[in-house]
Write a protein that holds these residues in place. Structure first.
Motif, short mmCIF file in Angstrom:
data_model
loop_
_atom_site.label_atom_id
_atom_site.label_comp_id
_atom_site.label_asym_id
_atom_site.label_seq_id
_atom_site.Cartn_x
_atom_site.Cartn_y
_atom_site.Cartn_z
N THR A 28 66.63 90.67 53.76
CA THR A 28 65.51 91.16 54.57
C THR A 28 64.23 91.11 53.77
O THR A 28 63.18 90.68 54.27
N VAL A 29 64.29 91.54 52.51
CA VAL A 29 63.10 91.51 51.66
C VAL A 29 62.61 90.08 51.48
O VAL A 29 61.41 89.80 51.59
N ALA A 30 63.53 89.15 51.25
CA ALA A 30 63.14 87.74 51.08
C ALA A 30 62.49 87.18 52.35
O ALA A 30 61.45 86.52 52.28
N ARG A 31 63.09 87.45 53.49
CA ARG A 31 62.53 86.95 54.75
C ARG A 31 61.16 87.57 55.03
O ARG A 31 60.24 86.88 55.45
N GLU A 32 61.04 88.88 54.81
CA GLU A 32 59.76 89.55 55.05
C GLU A 32 58.67 89.03 54.13
O GLU A 32 57.53 88.85 54.54
N LEU A 33 59.02 88.78 52.87
CA LEU A 33 58.04 88.25 51.93
C LEU A 33 57.60 86.85 52.36
O LEU A 33 56.41 86.53 52.36
N ALA A 34 58.55 86.01 52.75
CA ALA A 34 58.22 84.66 53.20
C ALA A 34 57.29 84.70 54.42
O ALA A 34 56.35 83.91 54.51
N GLU A 35 57.54 85.63 55.32
CA GLU A 35 56.69 85.75 56.51
C GLU A 35 55.32 86.31 56.17
O GLU A 35 54.33 85.96 56.82
N ALA A 36 55.23 87.16 55.15
CA ALA A 36 53.96 87.81 54.80
C ALA A 36 53.02 86.90 54.02
O ALA A 36 51.80 87.07 54.08
N LEU A 37 53.58 85.93 53.30
CA LEU A 37 52.75 85.06 52.48
C LEU A 37 52.28 83.85 53.27
O LEU A 37 52.97 83.38 54.17
N PRO A 38 51.11 83.33 52.92
CA PRO A 38 50.62 82.13 53.60
C PRO A 38 51.36 80.87 53.13
O PRO A 38 52.18 80.93 52.22
N HIS A 39 51.08 79.78 53.73
CA HIS A 39 51.53 78.44 53.33
C HIS A 39 52.99 78.16 53.64
O HIS A 39 53.61 77.30 53.03
N ASN A 40 53.60 78.92 54.56
CA ASN A 40 54.96 78.61 54.99
C ASN A 40 55.93 78.53 53.81
O ASN A 40 56.67 77.56 53.66
N VAL A 41 55.94 79.53 52.96
CA VAL A 41 56.73 79.52 51.74
C VAL A 41 58.19 79.82 52.00
O VAL A 41 58.57 80.33 53.05
N LEU A 42 58.99 79.49 51.00
CA LEU A 42 60.41 79.84 50.94
C LEU A 42 60.56 80.88 49.85
O LEU A 42 59.83 80.85 48.85
N VAL A 43 61.53 81.78 49.99
CA VAL A 43 61.75 82.81 48.98
C VAL A 43 63.23 82.89 48.68
O VAL A 43 64.06 82.87 49.59
N GLY A 44 63.57 83.00 47.38
CA GLY A 44 64.96 83.14 46.97
C GLY A 44 65.09 84.15 45.86
O GLY A 44 64.14 84.43 45.12
N LEU A 45 66.29 84.69 45.72
CA LEU A 45 66.59 85.67 44.68
C LEU A 45 67.87 85.27 43.97
O LEU A 45 68.90 85.07 44.60
N THR A 46 67.78 85.17 42.65
CA THR A 46 68.94 84.91 41.82
C THR A 46 69.13 86.10 40.89
O THR A 46 68.17 86.62 40.33
N VAL A 47 70.38 86.54 40.74
CA VAL A 47 70.71 87.69 39.91
C VAL A 47 71.57 87.21 38.74
O VAL A 47 72.42 86.34 38.89
N ARG A 48 71.33 87.83 37.58
CA ARG A 48 72.15 87.54 36.39
C ARG A 48 72.81 88.82 35.93
O ARG A 48 72.14 89.83 35.73
N VAL A 49 74.12 88.76 35.79
CA VAL A 49 74.88 89.85 35.19
C VAL A 49 75.62 89.24 34.02
O VAL A 49 76.47 88.37 34.20
#
Length: 161
Positions: A28-49
């Motif tokens: 949800t956070v990734a989708r909301e950020l992509a919608e909030a930013l200009p330029h039709n961006v993509l957003v991804g999250l990678t986690v390291r453990v």
């Protein structure tokens, strides 16, 4: 190790009985950020453990592929952001000389610029949020407040708050 979340963890629509606004997760956070930013961006999250990396959230299927492109490369901007604890912005992948394998994969996906921001949770988990754009020179300091807010939400989720 390359790992991705199964589709049932990928932000599939909630059951009809649950209101979408009540569900907060990294997708949800990734989708909301992509919608909030200009330029039709993509957003991804990678986690390291430990030494293991996993794609955990994405704003679209192409954003997931962009995250996986960074994971399958030995050197990538998101790894630099995590390992050196810095934000990495690549204004134009066509003019970049680092990360050749990753750069080639991202260009095949139509990505021209990107911004990666690392974060660390209190429990020791680290993650990197990446924003991808199709155009060069569009990811600048103007996106910092929105990216910082998204990072804050993700860290809170990683800490279980």
């Amino acid at each position: 190790m390359l790992e991705t979340s199964p589709c049932d963890q990928a932000g599939d629509p909630p059951p009809a009985a649950q209101a979408t606004a009540d569900i907060r997760n990294p997708h949800t956070v990734a989708r909301e950020l992509a919608e909030a930013l200009p330029h039709n961006v993509l957003v991804g999250l990678t986690v390291r453990v430990g030494d293991e990396f996993a794609v955990r959230a994405w704003s679209s299927p192409r954003a997931k592929l962009a995250e996986e492109s960074q994971l399958i490369s030995d050197a990538a901007p998101n790894r630099t952001a995590l390992n050196e604890d810095v934000a990495v912005t690549v204004a134009d992948l066509d003019g970049e000389t680092r990360w050749s394998d990753c750069r080639a994969q991202l260009r095949l996906l139509g990505v021209r610029s990107l911004h990666c921001r690392g974060m660390r949770a209190a429990n020791g988990t680290t993650a990197v949020l990446a924003v991808y754009a199709e155009r060069p020179h569009v990811l600048d300091a103007s996106l910092d407040p929105a990216v910082a807010a998204a990072c804050h939400q993700i860290v809170a989720m990683m800490d279980g708050r």
